[in-house]
Enzyme design. Structure first.
Site, mmCIF file in Angstrom:
data_model
loop_
_atom_site.group_PDB
_atom_site.id
_atom_site.type_symbol
_atom_site.label_atom_id
_atom_site.label_comp_id
_atom_site.label_asym_id
_atom_site.label_seq_id
_atom_site.Cartn_x
_atom_site.Cartn_y
_atom_site.Cartn_z
ATOM 1 N N ASP A 486 0.868 -1.163 0.000
ATOM 2 C CA ASP A 486 0.000 0.000 0.000
ATOM 3 C C ASP A 486 0.919 1.231 0.000
ATOM 4 O O ASP A 486 2.109 1.113 0.299
ATOM 5 C CB ASP A 486 -0.892 -0.024 1.244
ATOM 6 C CG ASP A 486 -1.831 1.164 1.316
ATOM 7 O OD1 ASP A 486 -2.292 1.613 0.250
ATOM 8 O OD2 ASP A 486 -2.094 1.647 2.433
ATOM 9 N N ASP A 854 -6.837 -2.516 3.453
ATOM 10 C CA ASP A 854 -6.106 -3.649 2.881
ATOM 11 C C ASP A 854 -6.477 -4.969 3.543
ATOM 12 O O ASP A 854 -5.835 -5.985 3.282
ATOM 13 C CB ASP A 854 -4.591 -3.418 3.041
ATOM 14 C CG ASP A 854 -4.173 -2.026 2.618
ATOM 15 O OD1 ASP A 854 -4.532 -1.638 1.502
ATOM 16 O OD2 ASP A 854 -3.508 -1.329 3.394
#
Length: 1212
Positions: A486, A854
């Site tokens: 990320d 996530d």
């Protein structure tokens, strides 16, 4: 008729979910049950043990197939590749004693007549049939003829259904019915009693096999050896039970507080009463009074607003705003109405309600959606209690390797039976010796030895602040070859620095306003947006919320006025923001935030409805991704240079946020339910761009460089702007500076136009002009063709394009993924999908994120690591206390070290078994066997100590540019085992044959040594008629007509024992995945001590040692010969390992000679791409065209004819 019966005998549980299972109906048959009981007795419990290990066999033995409706036993099978079986008994829940009223049809009164609760009650008996699987109850649906999950509200309910059927609460009667069927609202993890843990551990196949082996050794009189093994086994069991008990207590304490919460429930008659949370049922209405509360269930907010802390779920301690579910829609299920953003209406179990805001009706109410283990927290606990098994090549090959050893054992058994029968031994001795050879060839301690390396690696990771809830995945980390990151909070800092704001006015951008100029931003819509369009909350006098919102609000120099609260703790007014003391030029007293549509990753925007104090009109402000915001703006309000300005700042790595507003007409501030988002967020006026600076974390560049040097792919998956992601990828080194970035754009089919996909170099976007476009494209295409041979390009794809490619250009997806490096504007669901697509290409994928958006990708990946300060993460198997990506190389290093250690231990245990196996086969030829203490030294003093200490090597500090192997059935490992087995056969056969040719050899040697003329000679030369000593072990269950004292035993025992030490040294690998053997001080000292003692025993002339060890005296010349043989064995073994087995260049050369190519899907695609001169198709666009369908399918499919042939080649 038969087909119909089969249909009703079989069903699906949790269809389409991760834990999907097949169900099969069976009914217990009395005669079968009696036959099984007789079998248990006649087999002394062995049959029961087999059926305990194999639940499907248990069902097949006791029951006959029947329909699920008639079944009293249900056999479940998982639909994944593991196909695990479970056996569950059907449970009947009687409802007659509840004293409930009934309708005219005899059916109990239920608010929702179509609910699963209603369908599950059998008439007229008033009872419910259910099964409990992994802490969750499934009731029998009378209409659908299948088991359905209880303890949840149905997904097919519309928004109107939830409000109309449940908003006023349930009756006491319905609560009792639902409570009886759904069970208590508890996430209860019982502390397993020690006796039960012991019982389960002892019934492990490993210990069962060891128990049989011990019974055999005791039968032949090896008392001391058996006692030593029993002690070691008991110690192992005690440690295992202690760890299991500790984890059980820890998990029990983690969830216990959730079961004793007081909540206020509203009944159908309007009465509100406070009850224990364990009595809550789906459909109940709870009143949130404003006090801080850890939610004991999942609930749908139906009135008022809430601020909750969801760090338990996401790992981020950022307040999240929850909005009530609208009540207007009657046509579609409530989740479908809210789309991907349905979670904004749900209050999740285990999250903390930190603030409530009452609606115009005066109460904050929520309908209970799920209870107990059906909740979000319950699902997390179940994932810990019932972890999904890992499908890893090492574990699959281990079973195959054991089958090979079992085959060897069968061959040895045939040899043993033949030899002993020919020699005329009794049947008892033949059977016992055959069983001994079986237990020798298949080492029972193999599985325990393999787990030690993982256990040590887990402890080392814990010391470095990396926690693991799935230890089996540590070995998988050794094979990782692609890391997905990320961006925000992972590669870059969590905090953002304000750079400036670019106002837009009259279709043009104005001068940039810098927040560091010292001048306050004048009052206007732009300042109104910056000061009010956020989700900040004031909690105990502290402003909390998203870091971006905090920075933006601080830049305005405004303040938040905490709303007043009523006596029950619920807010009585909306949030108010006012100019600070330094804002003297402000012409307004403040702004009231009337309503908020919270930010959503899937929607990429948020908006608020505000009212200036003292004015009547309402103003809506929107903030979000610039591309998304402009979609809701009037075209004439968006500046002409919008795209170029946005690209200018994003290419420099800035985080850019779009702002817009409009004045609402026709609305009054009477209640939140009056606002419809689709109407509010339309025809906006574009205000400008907020520009923030997002700095890289200092650890990011070094870690990415380290991974690059190790040939590990790195990929960015972010929800941020594509150009910002590209710039961060460049500056961080995720994409090399010399590499071309190619933007892949795909559009959905619209009207008569089909879906299309195009490729454009990103660098060209900075230079393209209307009059020079063609020339530039030709140049770029020529350069890319030259770079293509080196694979020097990376693809950048947005979430929108990814979705189109997934649906319409599936054949191109693998070719895009093997060079895809940047995936931006990805929703949480798209992140999970992308990780799964990488896995389909046979990549070993690691996902590293902050645990917020996530979560899905972290769970799906082979190794998901959440950067959180919490010790236990619910989102991923690994959690790092260090909030940067420095944990990634460390995890890979430990994974590689653990994987190599597993191979070392496996090879050692195999060789140890084969060394003893060959030794026994040779001794059996003489009707002989090793003695009690000889086996004691080999198994306990050597092998067990080696297994416990061999795994202590730490990981090598530098990542190698290649990975360790993952297959036990690989040529290098098999060759290594075969070579060392040949070495042990050679030295043992040499010793066995040559000693029989010595002039002093005798079949009846004496223990004592004599000195004749100053020379040591065996006493057998002086006393040729010496007798045979009996075993010192005493009486045994079966008297074996064997003497352990022989020249063959005295020769083979030191050879085999020292050879075990040699292979332990040779197999203990160091560089490049583990630190050298000499750094493992304990293991080194153990080997030195073992070798010293064995050499001492070889050359010592102490009579008591000869007596205890049941050895005979041999001349010194023979001992020196054996010592030389062992030295040669050491040298040859080391040379074989270093020059052949560990010679990477040799194996690469052999692969090249035999034209071996990897069978991994991604390798095949890379080879295909490298030989394709037309890939990538720079500055080209391809479209799909509709295909005429010859089937009755309703959905129209699109295909790309130009790539149909390629798709056939890349069939994944």
């Amino acid at each position: 008729m038969e087909r119909s019966n089969n249909k009703y005998q079989h069903g699906l549980l949790n269809q389409g979910e991760e834990n999907e299972m097949e169900t099969f109906g069976y009914k217990i048959q009395s005669c079968r049950k009696v036959a099984c009981v007789l079998g248990y007795i006649l087999s002394c419990g062995f049959l029961w043990l087999i059926l305990y290990w194999k639940p499907e066999w248990h069902v097949w033995a006791h029951c006959v197939p029947c329909s699920l409706q008639e079944a009293d036993t249900i056999l479940l099978k998982t639909t994944d590749e593991f196909e695990q079986y479970f056996r569950k008994n059907v449970i009947w829940i009687p409802l007659q004693n509840l004293n409930i009223s009934k309708t005219t049809t005899g059916q109990p009164v239920i608010a929702d007549s179509k609910s699963i609760i209603t369908k599950s009650i059998q008439k007229p008996d008033l009872k419910v049939k259910l099964i409990r699987v992994q802490k969750v109850s499934y009731v029998w649906d009378q209409e659908e003829k299948q088991f359905v999950r209880a303890g949840v509200l149905e997904d097919n309910l519309t928004c109107h259904d939830i409000h109309s059927k449940f908003a006023s609460g349930l009756t006491s009667e319905e609560q009792n019915i639902r409570r009886s069927i759904c069970g208590p609202n508890k996430i209860e993890v019982d502390i397993v009693p020690i006796w039960k843990l012991l019982f389960k551990e002892v019934l492990n196949p490993f210990y069962a096999f060891e128990a049989c082996s011990l019974a055999l050794w005791l039968a032949v009189g090896f008392i001391e050896y058996s006692i030593a093994v029993i002690i070691m086994t008991l110690v192992s069991i005690i440690f295992t039970v202690h760890d299991l008990r500790k984890e059980s207590v820890k998990l029990h304490n983690l969830v216990e507080s959730n079961n004793s919460v007081k909540v206020t429930v509203r009944l159908k008659n309007g009465e509100c009463k406070e009850i224990e949370s364990q009595y809550l049922v789906p459909g109940d209405v709870i009143i949130l009074t404003g006090r801080r509360l850890f939610l004991p269930c999942d609930a749908i907010l139906i009135s008022g607003g809430c601020i909750v802390n969801e760090s338990m779920l996401t790992g981020e301690s950022i307040p999240v705003s929850k909005t009530p579910l609208p009540s207007l829609d009657r046509t579609m299920p409530w989740k479908a109405h809210s789309g991907e953003d349905f979670k904004r209406h749900i209050l999740f179990c285990g999250t903390e309600v930190i603030q409530t805001k009452a609606a115009s009706h005066g109460q904050v109410k929520a309908v209970i959606l799920r209870t107990g283990f059906n909740t979000a927290k319950g699902d997390m606990v179940r994932s810990i209690l019932y972890p999904k098994p890992m499908n890893f090549k090492l574990y699959r090959d281990a079973f195959r390797f054991l089958m090979i050893l079992a085959t060897v054992a069968v061959i040895g058994t045939i040899y043993t039976v033949a030899v002993f029968v020919v020699k005329g031994e009794s049947p008892t001795e033949v059977v016992i010796k055959a069983l001994i050879i079986i237990t020798t060839a298949v080492p029972p301690a193999l599985s325990a030895a393999l787990s030690t390396g993982i256990m040590y690696a887990q402890r080392r990771l814990k010391k470095q602040g990396i926690f693991c809830i799935s230890p089996q995945r540590i070995n998988v980390c050794g094979r990782l070859n692609i890391i997905c990151f990320d961006k925000t909070g992972t590669l870059t800092e969590d905090g953002l620095d304000l750079w400036g704001v670019l106002p837009a006015k009259e279709n043009c951008f104005q001068e940039v306003y810098s927040f560091t100029s010292g001048e306050a931003l004048p009052w206007g819509p732009l300042l109104g947006a910056l000061s009010s369009c956020h989700s900040l909350v004031a909690i105990d006098g502290t402003l909390q919320g998203d870091p971006l919102d905090l920075k933006m609000f601080e830049g305005t120099q405004w303040e938040v006025q905490e709303p007043e609260t009523e006596g029950n703790g619920t807010e009585s007014s909306n949030l108010i923001v006012k100019p600070g003391h330094s804002c003297n030029s402000a012409s307004v007293k403040g702004i009231v935030i009337v309503h908020q549509f919270p930010f959503s990753s899937s929607l990429q925007r948020m908006s608020v409805i505000t009212q200036v104090i003292g004015e009547d009109e309402l103003v809506v402000y929107m903030k979000g991704a610039p591309e998304m915001v402009t979609k809701f703006c009037k075209a004439e309000s968006v500046p002409k240079g919008f795209t170029s300005e946005l690209q200018f700042y994003t290419m420099k790595g800035f985080r850019v946020i779009g702002l817009a507003y409009k004045t609402l007409k026709g609305y009054k501030t009477e209640g939140d339910s009056n606002f419809i988002r689709e109407e509010v967020e339309s025809d906006l006026e574009f205000l400008g761009l907020l520009i923030l600076e997002n700095r890289l974390k200092p650890e990011t560049k070094p870690v990415l460089q380290e991974l690059s040097c190790a040939n590990i792919r790195t990929v960015m998956i972010t929800g941020d702007n594509l150009q910002t992601a590209i710039t961060v990828a460049r500056t961080s080194g995720l994409v090399p500076e010399t590499s071309n970035i190619i933007l892949v754009e795909a559009d959905e089919p619209t009207g008569l136009k089909s879906a299309k996909i195009s490729w454009h170099p990103v660098e060209a976007h900075e230079q393209i002009s209307d009059d020079g476009k063609d020339t530039l494209n030709i140049e770029i295409e020529r350069q890319t063709t030259e770079e293509e041979a080196r694979g020097n390009y990376h693809f950048a794809i947005s979430g929108k394009s990814y979705q189109v490619i997934l649906q319409h250009f599936q054949s191109l997806l693998p070719k895009l993924l093997v060079n895809g490096a940047i995936f931006a504007r990805m929703s949480p669901a798209q992140k999970s999908s992308l990780v799964e697509e990488f896995q389909k290409l046979n990549y070993y994928v690691c996902m590293c994120g902050d645990g917020a958006n996530d979560c899905g990708a972290l769970k799906v990946a082979h190794a998901g690591i959440s950067l959180s300060e919490q010790e236990a993460s619910v989102a991923s198997p690994f959690t790092s206390r260090t909030p940067n990506i420095g944990c990634i190389p460390q995890l890979i290093k430990e994974g590689r070290a653990a994987l190599v250690t597993s191979f070392c231990v496996f090879k050692y245990m195999t060789l140890y078994a084969m060394i003893q196996f060959v030794c026994l086969l040779l001794l059996y030829w003489q009707i002989n066997i090793l003695s009690n203490y000889q086996l004691l030294v080999q198994d306990v003093a050597v092998t067990i100590l080696v297994c416990l200490t061999m795994s202590l090597n730490h990981a090598y500090p530098k990542l190698a540019p290649y990975r360790p192997p993952a297959q036990l059935m690989s040529p290098p490992l098999l060759l290594s085992v075969v070579l060392h087995v040949l070495f042990t056969i050679a030295i043992q056969v040499y010793g066995f044959v040559v000693i029989q040719k010595q002039p002093w050899y005798s079949t009846n040697p004496q223990t004592a040594c004599m000195f004749v003329n100053g020379s040591l000679v065996p006493s057998s030369e002086m006393f040729q008629n010496g007798g045979t000593n009996s075993s010192s072990t005493g009486a045994a269950a079966f008297e074996l007509n064997i003497s352990h004292k022989s020249y063959e035993t005295t020769t083979l025992w030191p050879l085999t024992t020292i050879h075990c030490i040699i292979v332990a040294f040779v197999f203990s690998k160091g560089k490049p995945f583990r630190q050298p053997i000499y750094t493992n001080y304990i293991f080194t000292m153990v080997l030195v001590a073992q070798l010293g003692i064995c050499i001492f025993l070889l050359f010592a002339d102490i009579e008591n040692i000869y007596i205890v060890m049941e050895l005979v005296c041999t001349p010194n010349s023979w001992r020196i010969t054996l010592f030389i043989v062992l030295i040669i064995t050491v040298v040859v073994s080391i040379l074989a390992e270093e020059l052949i087995i560990e010679n990477r260049k040799l194996w690469l050369l052999l692969k090249k000679c035999f034209k071996y190519k990897s069978s991994s899907q991604y390798r095949k695609i890379i080879r295909m791409v490298e030989t394709d001169p037309n890939w990538p198709p720079i500055n080209r666009t391809y479209r799909t065209k509709p295909l005429s369908r010859h089937t009755s399918e309703n959905n129209q499919a699109y295909s790309n004819p130009a790539y149909e042939q390629e798709f056939k080649k890349v069939d994944i």
